[in-house]
Scaffold this motif. Structure first.
Motif, short mmCIF file in Angstrom:
data_model
loop_
_atom_site.label_atom_id
_atom_site.label_comp_id
_atom_site.label_asym_id
_atom_site.label_seq_id
_atom_site.Cartn_x
_atom_site.Cartn_y
_atom_site.Cartn_z
N ALA A 1 0.77 -1.07 0.07
CA ALA A 1 0.07 0.21 -0.08
C ALA A 1 0.71 1.12 0.08
N GLY A 2 2.00 1.22 -0.72
CA GLY A 2 2.80 2.41 -0.85
C GLY A 2 3.84 2.46 0.24
N GLU A 3 3.81 1.63 1.14
CA GLU A 3 4.85 1.47 2.06
C GLU A 3 5.97 0.64 1.86
N PRO A 4 7.09 1.15 1.91
CA PRO A 4 8.11 0.25 1.50
C PRO A 4 8.35 -0.82 3.11
N VAL A 5 8.84 -2.00 2.72
CA VAL A 5 8.59 -3.08 3.63
C VAL A 5 10.24 -3.03 4.37
N ARG A 6 10.41 -3.20 5.52
CA ARG A 6 11.80 -3.49 6.08
C ARG A 6 11.94 -5.20 6.44
N ALA A 7 13.07 -5.59 6.15
CA ALA A 7 13.41 -7.05 6.01
C ALA A 7 13.31 -7.69 7.62
N GLN A 8 12.77 -8.80 7.78
CA GLN A 8 13.08 -9.40 9.15
C GLN A 8 14.38 -9.69 9.27
N ALA A 9 14.93 -9.73 10.60
CA ALA A 9 16.50 -9.87 10.60
C ALA A 9 16.69 -11.53 10.48
N GLY A 10 17.82 -11.70 10.30
CA GLY A 10 18.36 -12.96 10.07
C GLY A 10 18.57 -13.51 8.61
N GLY A 11 19.27 -14.55 8.13
CA GLY A 11 19.12 -14.75 6.80
C GLY A 11 18.00 -15.84 6.45
N PHE A 12 17.43 -16.25 7.42
CA PHE A 12 16.43 -17.75 6.97
C PHE A 12 14.97 -17.02 6.68
N TYR A 13 14.59 -16.09 7.52
CA TYR A 13 13.11 -15.72 7.64
C TYR A 13 12.92 -14.48 6.38
N LYS B 1 11.14 -12.61 15.62
CA LYS B 1 11.85 -13.79 15.36
C LYS B 1 13.11 -13.50 14.45
N GLY B 2 14.34 -13.69 14.50
CA GLY B 2 15.30 -13.61 13.83
C GLY B 2 16.44 -12.34 14.36
N GLU B 3 15.90 -11.73 15.39
CA GLU B 3 16.69 -10.77 15.99
C GLU B 3 17.47 -11.32 17.03
N PRO B 4 18.78 -10.91 17.34
CA PRO B 4 19.60 -11.42 18.29
C PRO B 4 18.91 -11.85 19.34
N GLY B 5 19.15 -13.30 19.90
CA GLY B 5 18.70 -13.58 21.01
C GLY B 5 17.30 -14.21 20.91
N SER B 6 16.86 -14.53 19.83
CA SER B 6 15.47 -14.89 19.48
C SER B 6 15.36 -16.36 19.11
N GLY B 7 16.39 -17.20 19.39
CA GLY B 7 16.46 -18.42 18.79
C GLY B 7 15.62 -19.48 19.51
N HIS B 8 15.28 -19.01 20.85
CA HIS B 8 14.53 -20.08 21.68
C HIS B 8 13.08 -19.75 21.66
N TRP B 9 12.60 -18.76 20.83
CA TRP B 9 11.09 -18.48 20.79
C TRP B 9 10.63 -19.46 19.99
#
Length: 183
Positions: free
Chosen positions: A150-162, A175-183
């Motif tokens: 809808a005209g808004e640029p998307v920001r990417a989720q952190a990490g290379g997988f998601y 999820k994907g941010e540092p320290g989020s592996g256990h979520w």
């Protein structure tokens, strides 16, 4: 993956959207917390204009996307096959497996000046029954392609997988941010 491994992977998740964890950001009016999304994921039609670009070349456009909402993740937007310029795609050898959706196949995308952008799109050609609504639909990595809702640029989720798409309507942490592996 055999059924026991799939069940073990499904049961490993601590958070399933029933109760927002104490570390989650409380959404303001008009926002969504990714911690309120369910697991297994929900598949929600979205009628906003969604566009995907490889460099300056638009490779997809639709107002018939499906957002996949899964606990702790920004939504991945899936686009119908007819919305994607498939002439610009080349199948990749990469495969991955999701315990909720099944086996994904990937595609390289021909970019204007960038050449081929490797593994920039994926889809589930034969998803698990619960995900059948996205069978053959394409999703894009906003870390590799320019995605717009809808005209808004998307920001990417952190990490290379998601491949989640972060827009202003979402709060995390994601999820994907540092320290989020256990979520």
């Amino acid at each position: 993956m055999n059924p026991q491994d799939i069940e073990r992977a499904r049961n490993a998740w601590t958070y399933r959207g029933q109760q927002r964890p104490p570390f989650a950001v409380v959404p303001a009016e008009g926002q969504e917390s990714v911690w309120d999304y369910p697991r297994p994921p929900a598949y929600v039609p979205d009628q906003r204009w969604v566009e995907v670009y490889a460099g300056e070349q638009r490779i997809a456009r639709t107002e018939r996307a499906i957002r996949v909402l899964e606990t702790g993740h920004p939504p991945a937007f899936y686009l119908p096959p007819e919305a994607v310029d498939q002439v610009r795609l080349r199948p990749s050898a990469r495969r991955s497996f999701c315990e909720w959706k099944g086996e994904a196949e990937y595609f390289d995308v021909e970019g204007s000046a960038a050449g081929w952008i490797r593994n920039a799109l994926w889809r589930y050609p034969r998803p698990e029954a619960e995900a059948s609504v996205i069978a053959g639909w394409f999703a894009a990595y906003p870390s590799l392609l320019r995605c717009v809702v809808a005209g808004e640029p998307v920001r990417a989720q952190a990490g290379g997988f998601y491949g989640g798409w972060i827009t202003n309507e979402l709060v995390g942490p994601f999820k994907g941010e540092p320290g989020s592996g256990h979520w």
